[in-house]
Design an enzyme around this catalytic site. Structure first.
Site, PDB file in Angstrom:
ATOM      1  N   ARG A 163      24.051  88.215  28.343  1.00 21.33           N
ATOM      2  CA  ARG A 163      24.510  88.820  27.084  1.00 21.33           C
ATOM      3  C   ARG A 163      25.932  88.151  26.997  1.00 21.33           C
ATOM      4  NH1 ARG A 163      23.394  94.851  26.248  1.00 21.33           N
ATOM      5  NH2 ARG A 163      23.738  93.921  24.215  1.00 21.33           N
ATOM      6  N   ARG A 217      22.791 107.476  26.682  1.00 18.41           N
ATOM      7  CA  ARG A 217      23.836 106.691  25.909  1.00 18.41           C
ATOM      8  C   ARG A 217      23.447 106.297  24.591  1.00 18.41           C
ATOM      9  NH1 ARG A 217      23.548 100.832  27.674  1.00 18.41           N
ATOM     10  NH2 ARG A 217      24.763 100.642  25.709  1.00 18.41           N
ATOM     11  N   CYS A 254      23.533  97.609  28.090  1.00 19.28           N
ATOM     12  CA  CYS A 254      22.267  97.303  29.042  1.00 19.28           C
ATOM     13  C   CYS A 254      22.220  96.153  29.622  1.00 19.28           C
ATOM     14  CB  CYS A 254      20.996  97.576  27.854  1.00 19.28           C
ATOM     15  SG  CYS A 254      20.915  99.225  27.201  1.00 19.28           S
ATOM     16  N   ILE A 298      14.563  87.764  21.947  1.00 15.08           N
ATOM     17  CA  ILE A 298      16.274  87.846  21.830  1.00 15.08           C
ATOM     18  C   ILE A 298      16.905  87.811  23.252  1.00 15.08           C
ATOM     19  CG2 ILE A 298      18.180  89.387  21.031  1.00 15.08           C
ATOM     20  CD1 ILE A 298      16.383  88.280  18.742  1.00 15.08           C
ATOM     21  N   ARG A 347      28.377  98.395  25.709  1.00 17.76           N
ATOM     22  CA  ARG A 347      28.589  97.016  25.162  1.00 17.76           C
ATOM     23  C   ARG A 347      29.554  97.192  23.908  1.00 17.76           C
ATOM     24  NH1 ARG A 347      27.354  92.399  26.757  1.00 17.76           N
ATOM     25  NH2 ARG A 347      27.223  90.915  24.958  1.00 17.76           N
ATOM     26  N   ASP A 354      15.280  96.041  20.457  1.00 18.99           N
ATOM     27  CA  ASP A 354      15.491  97.512  20.835  1.00 18.99           C
ATOM     28  C   ASP A 354      14.375  98.487  20.986  1.00 18.99           C
ATOM     29  OD1 ASP A 354      17.919  96.361  21.351  1.00 18.99           O
ATOM     30  OD2 ASP A 354      18.962  97.738  20.020  1.00 18.99           O
ATOM     31  N   LYS A 408      23.663 104.669  16.707  1.00 21.26           N
ATOM     32  CA  LYS A 408      24.552 104.127  17.569  1.00 21.26           C
ATOM     33  C   LYS A 408      25.163 102.788  17.316  1.00 21.26           C
ATOM     34  CE  LYS A 408      23.688 101.741  22.187  1.00 21.26           C
ATOM     35  NZ  LYS A 408      23.203 100.538  21.574  1.00 21.26           N
ATOM     36  N   ASN A 409      24.571 101.856  16.669  1.00 19.49           N
ATOM     37  CA  ASN A 409      24.937 100.403  16.503  1.00 19.49           C
ATOM     38  C   ASN A 409      25.663 100.046  15.522  1.00 19.49           C
ATOM     39  OD1 ASN A 409      24.035  99.671  19.060  1.00 19.49           O
ATOM     40  ND2 ASN A 409      22.226  98.498  18.364  1.00 19.49           N
TER      41      ASN A 409
HETATM   42  C1  LIG Z   1      26.047  97.739  20.468  1.00 17.46           C
HETATM   43  C2  LIG Z   1      25.221  97.079  19.806  1.00 17.46           C
HETATM   44  O1  LIG Z   1      25.416  96.718  18.487  1.00 17.46           O
HETATM   45  N1  LIG Z   1      24.092  96.450  20.498  1.00 17.46           N
HETATM   46  C3  LIG Z   1      22.855  95.801  19.812  1.00 17.46           C
HETATM   47  C4  LIG Z   1      23.395  94.340  19.596  1.00 17.46           C
HETATM   48  O2  LIG Z   1      23.920  93.712  20.751  1.00 17.46           O
HETATM   49  P1  LIG Z   1      24.807  92.317  21.086  1.00 17.46           P
HETATM   50  O3  LIG Z   1      25.542  92.473  19.753  1.00 17.46           O
HETATM   51  O4  LIG Z   1      25.302  92.263  22.449  1.00 17.46           O
HETATM   52  O5  LIG Z   1      23.502  91.442  20.697  1.00 17.46           O
HETATM   53  P2  LIG Z   1      23.646  89.864  20.302  1.00 17.46           P
HETATM   54  O6  LIG Z   1      22.975  90.058  18.775  1.00 17.46           O
HETATM   55  O7  LIG Z   1      25.178  89.550  20.270  1.00 17.46           O
HETATM   56  O8  LIG Z   1      22.780  89.304  21.320  1.00 17.46           O
HETATM   57  C5  LIG Z   1      21.678  88.549  21.028  1.00 17.46           C
HETATM   58  C6  LIG Z   1      21.347  87.394  21.778  1.00 17.46           C
HETATM   59  O9  LIG Z   1      22.327  86.372  21.626  1.00 17.46           O
HETATM   60  C7  LIG Z   1      22.975  85.868  22.726  1.00 17.46           C
HETATM   61  N2  LIG Z   1      24.560  85.603  22.362  1.00 17.46           N
HETATM   62  C8  LIG Z   1      25.320  86.631  21.836  1.00 17.46           C
HETATM   63  C9  LIG Z   1      26.775  86.369  21.452  1.00 17.46           C
HETATM   64  C10 LIG Z   1      27.297  85.329  21.828  1.00 17.46           C
HETATM   65  O10 LIG Z   1      28.542  85.189  21.835  1.00 17.46           O
HETATM   66  N3  LIG Z   1      26.522  84.495  22.572  1.00 17.46           N
HETATM   67  C11 LIG Z   1      25.468  84.579  22.748  1.00 17.46           C
HETATM   68  O11 LIG Z   1      24.661  83.614  23.468  1.00 17.46           O
HETATM   69  C12 LIG Z   1      23.042  87.119  23.635  1.00 17.46           C
HETATM   70  O12 LIG Z   1      23.069  86.416  24.877  1.00 17.46           O
HETATM   71  C13 LIG Z   1      21.332  87.490  23.437  1.00 17.46           C
HETATM   72  O13 LIG Z   1      20.780  86.655  24.096  1.00 17.46           O
HETATM   73  O14 LIG Z   1      22.506  93.611  19.013  1.00 17.46           O
HETATM   74  C14 LIG Z   1      21.138  93.502  20.215  1.00 17.46           C
HETATM   75  C15 LIG Z   1      20.277  92.668  19.368  1.00 17.46           C
HETATM   76  O15 LIG Z   1      19.839  93.189  18.270  1.00 17.46           O
HETATM   77  C16 LIG Z   1      20.812  94.887  20.382  1.00 17.46           C
HETATM   78  O16 LIG Z   1      19.734  95.158  21.194  1.00 17.46           O
HETATM   79  C17 LIG Z   1      21.790  95.841  20.669  1.00 17.46           C
HETATM   80  O17 LIG Z   1      21.262  97.354  20.804  1.00 17.46           O
HETATM   81  C1  LIG Z   2      20.934  96.957  23.937  1.00 16.05           C
HETATM   82  C2  LIG Z   2      21.200  98.100  23.549  1.00 16.05           C
HETATM   83  O1  LIG Z   2      22.542  98.647  23.515  1.00 16.05           O
HETATM   84  P1  LIG Z   2      23.690  97.945  23.997  1.00 16.05           P
HETATM   85  O2  LIG Z   2      23.949  96.469  23.392  1.00 16.05           O
HETATM   86  O3  LIG Z   2      24.923  98.785  23.577  1.00 16.05           O
HETATM   87  O4  LIG Z   2      23.681  97.632  25.403  1.00 16.05           O
HETATM   88  C3  LIG Z   2      20.344  99.079  23.146  1.00 16.05           C
HETATM   89  O5  LIG Z   2      20.779 100.018  21.998  1.00 16.05           O
HETATM   90  O6  LIG Z   2      19.090  98.883  23.392  1.00 16.05           O
END
Ligand SMILES: CC(=O)N[C@H]1[C@@H](OP(=O)(O)OP(=O)(O)OC[C@H]2O[C@@H](n3ccc(=O)[nH]c3=O)[C@H](O)[C@@H]2O)O[C@H](CO)[C@@H](O)[C@@H]1O
Ligand SMILES: C=C(OP(=O)(O)O)C(=O)O
Length: 421
Positions: free
Chosen positions: A124, A398, A119, A328, A95, A306, A22-23
């Protein structure tokens, strides 16, 4: 309303087919929109709800998309992308919608993000994405929940991420790929899915180096072209099936894993689960008697957040006290209350949880608060006495394709139902 019904007690045995990631596929659909000509072909696409939403979103901005479900193949023609608006009713459901912004910026000079879903795991933030776009020369306006990003051409710059955001890294690489000059992204994410996206972008003509080192350099090019790419295996799906074998005293051959499970495998091995790599197949076997474990989630190569929820279920079925530290996300323990309804003993204190096992689990009506707490409850149901009913199954759908059918083929007693409400 989708609902899963699980009756526990059966050991899972046989061959489990692991889906595409998915990711990885979601950023790849975003990347496909960067190509102004030709048709992109993505193979090993997981047939999950997030992919359906991504297809709807790509169509909403003007792309022509064919999702061939039985072939697990997407064909994307982005030549007629003409709308910069990511409509709220689709974008707020997953997301991955944020991953469409670089293509819209490059193709149309603007992107209007009416909302981003995903999620519910506490905060986030997306500030690294928007600050990065600004450093590359974009203007970012926020009006309540709508974000408007505009740029008449981006220019390379040095970017630093406070933490190695997964989608943030992917978005900034895509933004830099067609920017003028050189971009350096420091503290970039190391996740294998990010590297798979880099592979696809490289085939498309992007010039990216340093993937997997934390320092990524992107030399901007003038145009990217449509390619064919096979999505890597989903290590989270593979982890869940390994855990299903672990808690039911089962034996599974995981096909399609390709990569090893890293720390997830080592943690399960510490708990008493046996793994053997047999060429392309990863074999998992468990007597069903598990030792307790300590887990600290981290970005790759640390223990994936995850898989923290599914691992909480495994810990509840281990003999002794396990400890989980979630580093995280600040709101990823909604599972604890649901597991406790089934008879587990999980105590949460801020970002830490103590799981006192083994307590017998009993099936009841429980709620999936997010994708991974949903799959964790399916695991709990497989090991519980009686019937576990999980709402809302949409959250599980999802991220996991044909879950009930794949588990039933291994001997599980699980059904997926659709009801009026
Ligand atoms: C679609 C997808 O790929 N989703 C994955 C992606 O989510 P996603 O890319 O949203 O997760 P991030 O790595 O960005 O976020 C991790 C942490 O960093 C913080 N943060 C992130 C971006 C930002 O601009 N500012 C900030 O503060 C977030 O609030 C969170 O606490 O990585 C997560 C962490 O491995 C996984 O759980 C999700 O499954
Ligand atoms: C947090 C997850 O997904 P998303 O970033 O797409 O919400 C997940 O796959 O567990």
């Amino acid at each position: 309303m989708v609902r899963y019904r699980v009756r526990g007690g059966n050991a899972l045995r046989g061959t489990a087919f692991i889906q595409g990631a998915k990711n990885a596929v979601l950023p790849m659909i975003g990347a496909a929109l960067l190509a102004p000509k030709g048709r992109t072909v993505l193979r090993n696409v997981p047939i999950i709800e997030d992919v359906r939403r991504a297809v709807e979103l790509a169509e909403a901005v003007g792309a022509y998309v064919e999702l061939h479900e039985s072939e697990r193949t997407l064909v994307i023609d982005a030549s007629r992308v003409d709308s910069p608006v990511l409509p709220a009713e689709i974008a707020r459901r997953f997301r991955g919608s944020v991953l469409f912004t670089p293509a819209l910026l490059h193709r149309l000079g603007e992107a209007v993000v009416e909302g981003v879903g995903g999620c519910n795991l506490g905060s986030r933030n997306l500030d690294f994405h928007y600050l990065g776009y600004k450093r590359l020369g974009a203007i970012v306006d926020e009006e309540e929940t709508v974000i408007h990003v505009k740029a008449s051409g981006l220019t390379g710059a040095t970017l630093y991420l406070d933490t190695p955001s997964h989608t943030g890294t992917e978005n900034l690489i895509m933004a830099a790929a067609l920017a003028k000059g050189t971009t350096v992204i420091e503290n970039a994410a190391l996740e294998p899915e990010v590297l798979d996206v880099i592979d696809m972008l490289t085939k498309m003509g992007a010039r990216i180096s340093g993937g997997g080192t934390g320092f990524i350099t992107v030399e901007g090019v003038d145009e990217l072209h449509a390619v064919e790419h096979t999505v890597m295996p989903d290590r989270l799906d593979a982890g869940v099936f390994a855990m299903a074998a672990a808690i039911t005293g089962g034996e599974l051959s995981l096909v399609g894993t390709g990569l090893d499970l890293g720390v997830v495998r080592y943690k399960l091995e510490q708990m008493g689960v046996e793994f053997a790599r047999q060429g392309a197949v990863l074999h998992v076997r468990s007597e069903g008697k598990l030792r307790p474990i300590n887990i600290i989630t981290d970005t790759y190569p640390g223990f994936a957040t995850d898989l923290q929820s599914p691992m909480m279920t495994v810990a509840a079925l281990a003999d002794g006290t396990s400890y989980i530290h979630e580093r995280i996300f600040d709101g990823r323990f909604a599972l604890a209350g649901e597991l406790n309804k089934m008879g587990a003993n999980v105590e949460v204190d801020g970002s830490r949880a103590v799981v006192r096992g083994r307590t017998p689990l009993t099936g009841t009506q429980v709620t999936a608060h997010d994708l991974r707490s949903g799959i964790a409850l399916v695991l709990a149901g497989l090991a519980a006495e009686g019937e576990t009913v999980i709402d809302s199954g949409y959250l599980i759908d999802r991220g996991h394709a044909h879950l009930a059918a794949r588990m039933r083929a291994l001997g599980a007693d699980i059904t997926r139902e659709i009801s009026e409400r």
